[in-house]
Design a protein around this motif. Structure first.
Motif, PDB file in Angstrom:
ATOM      1  N   TRP A  94      25.377  24.685 -13.116  1.00  0.00           N
ATOM      2  CA  TRP A  94      26.388  24.570 -14.579  1.00  0.00           C
ATOM      3  C   TRP A  94      25.862  23.266 -15.202  1.00  0.00           C
ATOM      4  O   TRP A  94      26.516  22.428 -14.863  1.00  0.00           O
ATOM      5  N   ASN A  95      25.681  24.535 -16.698  1.00  0.00           N
ATOM      6  CA  ASN A  95      24.814  23.042 -17.437  1.00  0.00           C
ATOM      7  C   ASN A  95      26.364  22.290 -18.448  1.00  0.00           C
ATOM      8  O   ASN A  95      26.621  23.002 -19.957  1.00  0.00           O
ATOM      9  N   VAL A  96      27.205  21.315 -17.707  1.00  0.00           N
ATOM     10  CA  VAL A  96      28.359  21.293 -17.846  1.00  0.00           C
ATOM     11  C   VAL A  96      28.024  19.808 -18.178  1.00  0.00           C
ATOM     12  O   VAL A  96      27.878  19.138 -16.287  1.00  0.00           O
ATOM     13  N   GLY A  97      28.527  18.646 -17.834  1.00  0.00           N
ATOM     14  CA  GLY A  97      28.822  17.135 -17.835  1.00  0.00           C
ATOM     15  C   GLY A  97      30.223  16.316 -17.529  1.00  0.00           C
ATOM     16  O   GLY A  97      29.986  15.095 -16.348  1.00  0.00           O
ATOM     17  N   SER A  98      31.307  16.650 -18.253  1.00  0.00           N
ATOM     18  CA  SER A  98      32.051  16.255 -17.854  1.00  0.00           C
ATOM     19  C   SER A  98      33.333  17.384 -17.984  1.00  0.00           C
ATOM     20  O   SER A  98      33.045  18.850 -19.001  1.00  0.00           O
TER      21      SER A  98
END
Length: 182
Positions: A94-98
């Protein structure tokens, strides 16, 4: 002969009828059949010692999260590094950092699925964080219930819902080092 006479007298008095009154003791008393029986500490300890061993996973029970760390997750023996999306048939990066990166665009993955998921569990890292209200409104309009929790609780919630055979998905961000479970 005296014993026989006493027995006949006793049987004769008992055969005259039963007198039911509070003063008459019952014919048979048992602490298990009495309403006044209370469980003591030893009884309670006996009931608290219950264990369950799952010998074989039921087919179709869904994915289970076995552990998490700051690096990623162990899902049914598969190591996933970084944030991941658990969908009923698949595990994806999943391309999320926070939690700040959770947007309407990053949620498109979850509301385009068939069959439609019932519950989406979002794990936002070490703490439960507030998600953009636009994201929550979008998912509500699509008929998807959302649970936003810290990642350790989100993993437990996902496992519980998955074991109940609910159509559930999860978006998980790895927690910091302080909450690592291996």
């Amino acid at each position: 002969m005296a014993v026989t006479m006493c027995a006949r007298l006793f049987l004769h008095r008992c055969s005259q009828g039963l007198r039911l009154s509070p003063l008459t003791p019952p014919a048979f008393t048992s602490p298990f059949l009495s309403r006044a029986h209370r469980l003591g500490p030893s009884d309670d300890e006996m009931y608290q010692r219950t264990t369950v061993s799952v010998m074989q996973k039921e087919p179709g029970a869904g994915a289970m999260i076995h552990s998490y760390s700051p690096r990623g997750f162990n899902i049914d023996g598969n190591r996933v590094f970084g944030p991941c999306a658990l969908l009923p048939p698949a595990i994806l990066q999943w391309n999320v950092g926070s939690y700040k990166d959770i947007t309407v665009e990053s949620m498109a993955l979850f509301h385009m699925l068939e069959p439609r998921i019932e519950v989406l569990v979002l794990g936002t890292g070490g703490r439960s964080e507030r998600i953009d209200p636009k994201v929550l409104a979008l998912l509500k309009s699509k008929g998807i219930a959302v649970e936003v929790q810290d990642t350790p609780n989100a993993c437990a919630t996902f496992n519980f819902l998955s074991s109940e055979r609910r159509v559930v998905a999860a978006g998980l961000i790895p927690p910091p080092i302080s909450t690592e479970l291996e």
